[in-house]
Design an enzyme around this catalytic site. Structure first.
Site, short mmCIF file in Angstrom:
data_model
loop_
_atom_site.label_atom_id
_atom_site.label_comp_id
_atom_site.label_asym_id
_atom_site.label_seq_id
_atom_site.Cartn_x
_atom_site.Cartn_y
_atom_site.Cartn_z
N LYS A 72 75.53 -9.43 115.06
CA LYS A 72 76.58 -10.29 115.65
C LYS A 72 76.25 -10.60 117.11
O LYS A 72 75.99 -9.70 117.91
CB LYS A 72 77.94 -9.58 115.54
CG LYS A 72 79.09 -10.38 116.14
CD LYS A 72 80.45 -9.88 115.65
CE LYS A 72 81.58 -10.49 116.46
NZ LYS A 72 82.91 -10.28 115.89
N ARG B 148 89.48 -10.04 117.63
CA ARG B 148 90.37 -10.37 116.53
C ARG B 148 90.93 -9.10 115.92
O ARG B 148 90.40 -8.02 116.12
CB ARG B 148 89.61 -11.18 115.47
CG ARG B 148 89.39 -12.60 115.99
CD ARG B 148 88.69 -13.51 115.01
NE ARG B 148 88.99 -13.24 113.63
CZ ARG B 148 88.06 -12.97 112.72
NH1 ARG B 148 86.79 -12.94 113.05
NH2 ARG B 148 88.40 -12.75 111.48
N ARG C 37 83.87 -8.85 102.47
CA ARG C 37 82.89 -7.77 102.63
C ARG C 37 81.69 -8.05 101.75
O ARG C 37 81.86 -8.39 100.58
CB ARG C 37 83.46 -6.42 102.19
CG ARG C 37 84.61 -5.94 103.05
CD ARG C 37 84.11 -5.06 104.19
NE ARG C 37 85.16 -4.77 105.13
CZ ARG C 37 85.46 -5.52 106.19
NH1 ARG C 37 84.76 -6.59 106.47
NH2 ARG C 37 86.43 -5.20 107.01
C1 BTN Z 1 86.07 -11.27 117.80
O1 BTN Z 1 86.78 -10.27 117.58
O2 BTN Z 1 85.01 -11.44 117.19
C2 BTN Z 1 86.50 -12.30 118.82
C3 BTN Z 1 86.15 -11.86 120.20
C4 BTN Z 1 86.56 -12.85 121.27
C5 BTN Z 1 86.29 -12.32 122.66
C6 BTN Z 1 86.54 -13.35 123.73
S1 BTN Z 1 85.85 -12.92 125.30
C7 BTN Z 1 86.70 -14.25 126.02
C8 BTN Z 1 88.08 -14.28 125.42
N1 BTN Z 1 88.97 -13.38 126.12
C9 BTN Z 1 89.37 -12.38 125.35
O3 BTN Z 1 90.14 -11.46 125.70
N2 BTN Z 1 88.83 -12.48 124.12
C10 BTN Z 1 88.01 -13.67 124.02
#
Ligand code: BTN
Length: 262
Positions: free
Chosen positions: A126, A61, A259
């Site tokens: 996490k 994200r 936060r």
């Molecule tokens: C975050 O930032 O917390 C969300 C991460 C999401 C990662 C997943 S892995 C499968 C899918 N493909 C990607 O490129 N991103 C999501």
């Protein structure tokens, strides 16, 4: 070795479900979200699901990189179709978090927590994240959502990660983790949750989300310090609520990140 195997994933699913899916298991891909998007653009008929052993351009994200080492974790994306325009999607990312938490709890993981608005947490840090990306209306009122889930499964080292993190193998070493089984459990849980969400909307998910709320009772700061108070769960639209001296203030998804006050 915990190898990804298309048949093993499909066999773990209930038959009528597997017939509605188009599952692709890849050795390597840029991003499973990007691959689902390509399949949708190419006219995918069933529900496209892509799992990869590693990603070369995994997306997190807020434009962050999602570290995606080979063979260690789960990188899974699904293409979900909704009818009724973008307005019907309010709260969807929280619903997906509830679905992933349900799947993990069924597999034996205790104390799964959700951090608003869609990070998957264990007490040690996490465990995973969800990236929701939208495809514009190709047909009037028909919205395509690409839901990407990244989950740390066997990972025991992560360079450059700037926050406490965990993995299923570290948190529950007594379980022999299979990425195929985890993928099947998550796919089933998401399809169940999406069906209920399409029928009754977000309100059905408020309580299951709230009971896993990582921020509940924490001292929080939002909007760059403009709002300070104590976390008190979500409202019916999925906004996060902070109890301040002036009353309860809702913080909208995408508006600002919350936060914990150190
Ligand atoms: C975050 O930032 O917390 C969300 C991460 C999401 C990662 C997943 S892995 C499968 C899918 N493909 C990607 O490129 N991103 C999501």
């Amino acid at each position: 070795m915990d190898l990804l195997d298309q048949d093993a994933v499909l066999q773990s699913l209930a038959t009528p479900l597997s017939e509605r899916l188009s599952l692709t298991v890849l050795d390597e891909v840029d991003s499973t979200n990007a691959e689902v998007l390509r399949q949708i653009a190419a006219g995918a008929k069933n529900i496209p699901i892509v799992i990869a052993d590693c990603q070369t351009a995994g997306r997190g994200r807020r434009g962050r990189v999602w570290q995606s080492p080979r063979g260690e974790n789960l990188y899974l994306s699904m293409g979900l179709t909704f009818h009724g325009g973008f307005g019907v999607l309010d709260g969807l990312s929280l619903v997906l978090g509830v679905a992933v938490a349900n799947a993990l709890e069924q597999l034996g993981v205790p104390a799964v927590r959700l951090k608003w608005h869609n990070d998957i947490f264990l007490p040690s840090g996490k465990l995973g994240g969800i990236l929701v990306e939208l495809q514009g209306e190709l047909e009037e009122g028909v919205v395509q959502v690409i839901a990407g889930i990244g989950l740390n499964v066997h990972m025991s080292r992560a360079e450059g990660v700037d926050q406490p993190w965990s993995s299923l193998a570290m948190a529950c070493p007594e379980i022999e983790w299979s990425r195929n089984q985890i993928a099947a459990a998550i796919v089933e849980a998401i399809l169940d949750a999406v069906a209920a969400f399409s029928d009754v909307g977000f309100r059905y998910f408020r309580e299951p989300w709230q009971k896993r709320d990582l921020f509940m009772g924490e001292s929080l700061r939002a909007r760059g310090g403009e709002i300070e108070g104590v976390g008190c769960g979500i409202d019916d639209q999925g906004n996060y609520q902070i109890r301040t001296a002036e009353g309860v203030v809702p913080v909208r998804a995408g508006e600002i990140s919350l936060r914990v006050v150190p």
